[in-house]
Design a protein around this motif. Sequence first.
Motif, PDB file in Angstrom:
ATOM      1  N   ILE A  65       0.788  -1.260   0.118  1.00 12.99           N
ATOM      2  CA  ILE A  65      -0.114  -0.061   0.038  1.00 12.99           C
ATOM      3  C   ILE A  65       0.713   1.163  -0.044  1.00 12.99           C
ATOM      4  O   ILE A  65       0.529   2.257  -0.775  1.00 12.99           O
ATOM      5  N   VAL A  66       2.052   1.141   0.956  1.00 14.14           N
ATOM      6  CA  VAL A  66       2.815   2.097   1.021  1.00 14.14           C
ATOM      7  C   VAL A  66       3.492   2.718  -0.381  1.00 14.14           C
ATOM      8  O   VAL A  66       3.715   3.787  -0.817  1.00 14.14           O
ATOM      9  N   TYR A 333      18.180   5.405   8.874  1.00 12.82           N
ATOM     10  CA  TYR A 333      17.449   4.092   9.936  1.00 12.82           C
ATOM     11  C   TYR A 333      18.252   3.002   9.570  1.00 12.82           C
ATOM     12  O   TYR A 333      18.499   2.225  10.579  1.00 12.82           O
ATOM     13  N   PHE A 334      18.235   2.514   8.335  1.00 12.82           N
ATOM     14  CA  PHE A 334      19.030   1.347   8.084  1.00 12.82           C
ATOM     15  C   PHE A 334      20.558   1.369   8.316  1.00 12.82           C
ATOM     16  O   PHE A 334      21.074   0.644   8.817  1.00 12.82           O
ATOM     17  N   GLY A 335      21.119   2.373   8.052  1.00  8.27           N
ATOM     18  CA  GLY A 335      22.781   2.431   7.955  1.00  8.27           C
ATOM     19  C   GLY A 335      22.960   2.544   9.514  1.00  8.27           C
ATOM     20  O   GLY A 335      23.992   1.989  10.136  1.00  8.27           O
ATOM     21  N   GLY A 336      22.282   3.691  10.290  1.00  5.22           N
ATOM     22  CA  GLY A 336      22.467   3.739  11.692  1.00  5.22           C
ATOM     23  C   GLY A 336      22.287   2.584  12.548  1.00  5.22           C
ATOM     24  O   GLY A 336      23.218   2.181  13.402  1.00  5.22           O
ATOM     25  N   ILE A 371       8.228  -1.807   5.514  1.00  4.84           N
ATOM     26  CA  ILE A 371       7.514  -0.269   5.248  1.00  4.84           C
ATOM     27  C   ILE A 371       8.305   0.634   4.962  1.00  4.84           C
ATOM     28  O   ILE A 371       8.151   1.635   4.004  1.00  4.84           O
ATOM     29  N   ALA A 372       9.387   0.772   5.557  1.00  6.30           N
ATOM     30  CA  ALA A 372      10.297   1.946   5.526  1.00  6.30           C
ATOM     31  C   ALA A 372      11.100   1.425   4.006  1.00  6.30           C
ATOM     32  O   ALA A 372      11.271   2.539   3.409  1.00  6.30           O
ATOM     33  N   ALA A 373      11.239   0.380   3.836  1.00  9.30           N
ATOM     34  CA  ALA A 373      11.924   0.188   2.533  1.00  9.30           C
ATOM     35  C   ALA A 373      11.055   0.285   1.310  1.00  9.30           C
ATOM     36  O   ALA A 373      11.269   1.002   0.156  1.00  9.30           O
ATOM     37  N   ALA A 374       9.510   0.021   1.551  1.00 10.28           N
ATOM     38  CA  ALA A 374       8.859   0.619   0.414  1.00 10.28           C
ATOM     39  C   ALA A 374       8.644   2.015   0.373  1.00 10.28           C
ATOM     40  O   ALA A 374       8.509   2.541  -0.687  1.00 10.28           O
ATOM     41  N   LEU A 375       8.817   2.719   1.339  1.00 10.26           N
ATOM     42  CA  LEU A 375       8.783   4.252   1.215  1.00 10.26           C
ATOM     43  C   LEU A 375       9.942   4.763   0.629  1.00 10.26           C
ATOM     44  O   LEU A 375       9.706   5.597  -0.415  1.00 10.26           O
ATOM     45  N   LEU A 376      11.068   4.212   0.638  1.00 10.03           N
ATOM     46  CA  LEU A 376      12.443   4.666  -0.228  1.00 10.03           C
ATOM     47  C   LEU A 376      12.144   4.188  -1.381  1.00 10.03           C
ATOM     48  O   LEU A 376      12.500   4.934  -2.122  1.00 10.03           O
ATOM     49  N   LEU A 377      11.656   3.042  -1.796  1.00  3.93           N
ATOM     50  CA  LEU A 377      11.335   2.412  -3.153  1.00  3.93           C
ATOM     51  C   LEU A 377      10.448   3.480  -4.032  1.00  3.93           C
ATOM     52  O   LEU A 377      10.625   3.671  -4.958  1.00  3.93           O
TER      53      LEU A 377
END
Length: 413
Positions: A65-66, A333-336, A371-377
């Motif tokens: 959805i995102v 978020y992912f890197g940190g 969800i975070a990955a979907a936002l970035l993509l």
Amino acid sequence: MTPKTKELRLTFWMIFTAFLLLFIIGTVNIFSSTFIEDMAEGGSAYGHLIRHVLCFVIGMIPATIVYRSDYRLWKKIAWLAVIFSALLLVAVLGAGIVVNGAKRWLGVGGFTFQPSEVAKLAVILFTAKYLAPLLEKHKPIAFFGPWDSSPQAPAWKRFHWLPQPVLLPALVLAGLVIKQPDAGTAIVIMFLPFAMLWISGASLKQAVIPLGVFLVAAAAYTLSAPYRMDRLRAWYDPSSYAQTLGYQTMQGFIAIGSGGIMGQGIGEGISKFSYLPEAHTDFAFAILAQEWGLRGSIVMLVLFCILIFFGFQCAWNTHDKFGELLAAGITLYFGGQGLINLAMVCGLFPVVGVPLPFISYGGTSLIVNLIAAALLLNIARRNYKTAVMAARLRMQPHVQSMKKETRSHFQLH
């Protein structure tokens, strides 16, 4: 296709590939590090794997959805995300499930849910929403300073060491998480808005004194409980506490070192046989290094580096400030979290319980990661589509001119 559109298409596919491969590696590592534990408990060897895949299926619903919606819609609900996260964290303090002396989970129909993972994404959304209009209007960005410098403002609003309003939700959420207690997640929640402020132009020099006060307060908090001091001693000299508080760290060292260059083989690592605690969660990298060796560890590190590089590339190519900050925040978020977890497992940082994205086992963490990955993509895809549309618009006058020339040629002949 123009060089710019090629670059943006490459950015999208490199981010997608990094996410996909990290998920596959993590899934294999989770099964490898848990099947012995599942069999020892008298159940199926696939217990943790099935729950992991189930959480993936559940997480793909909101992630889809995102991905298919306009990421700018999240700007309107950033405040609601913060309030929702705060309410969940308050609920944890009142009715949470206690595991290993920490109250961090809510129980729902046989499943557990960790609200602090949601809080991480909430602070990214709120920080991006707050900073975007300031950057668009070219206003100064700072960590601390007066909320209102006009002479008519109340004295407390003119105080020069006030944390900026963008930091307040993170302070509240981090404070609720500390009560669980979960210092590692609280550090991540505070790190994200600070890092986003810094990349937006805030000067670290201006924050030296307030940050010094914060560090003194953190030191006082650590000294206030003997078990926290013992953890620091065990981190500083784990070999002296090898059978007590330093046991997990020492076993992590043994697992990493015994992997060598080629590794012991997938499923063949011995540290998961009741030697290394939390082998599938906080110390998942230690099992990966033991079974996949240095070569497998390098592959995983390269994938995180690809994700970070192209994540920031996506942010730099985003035309609206909210999308730019959101992409940068998700990359941080992912890197940190990855950096903190690897530093923790390698003994460079105290054991604080921060998961390694997509590699560590955790249902809520996986769902939020998706969800975070979907936002970035989503942002990367829209950047590409915008560039393609712009290229077509630039080409239209040339195409129309060619059509006219062609019609004229046939009319003459």
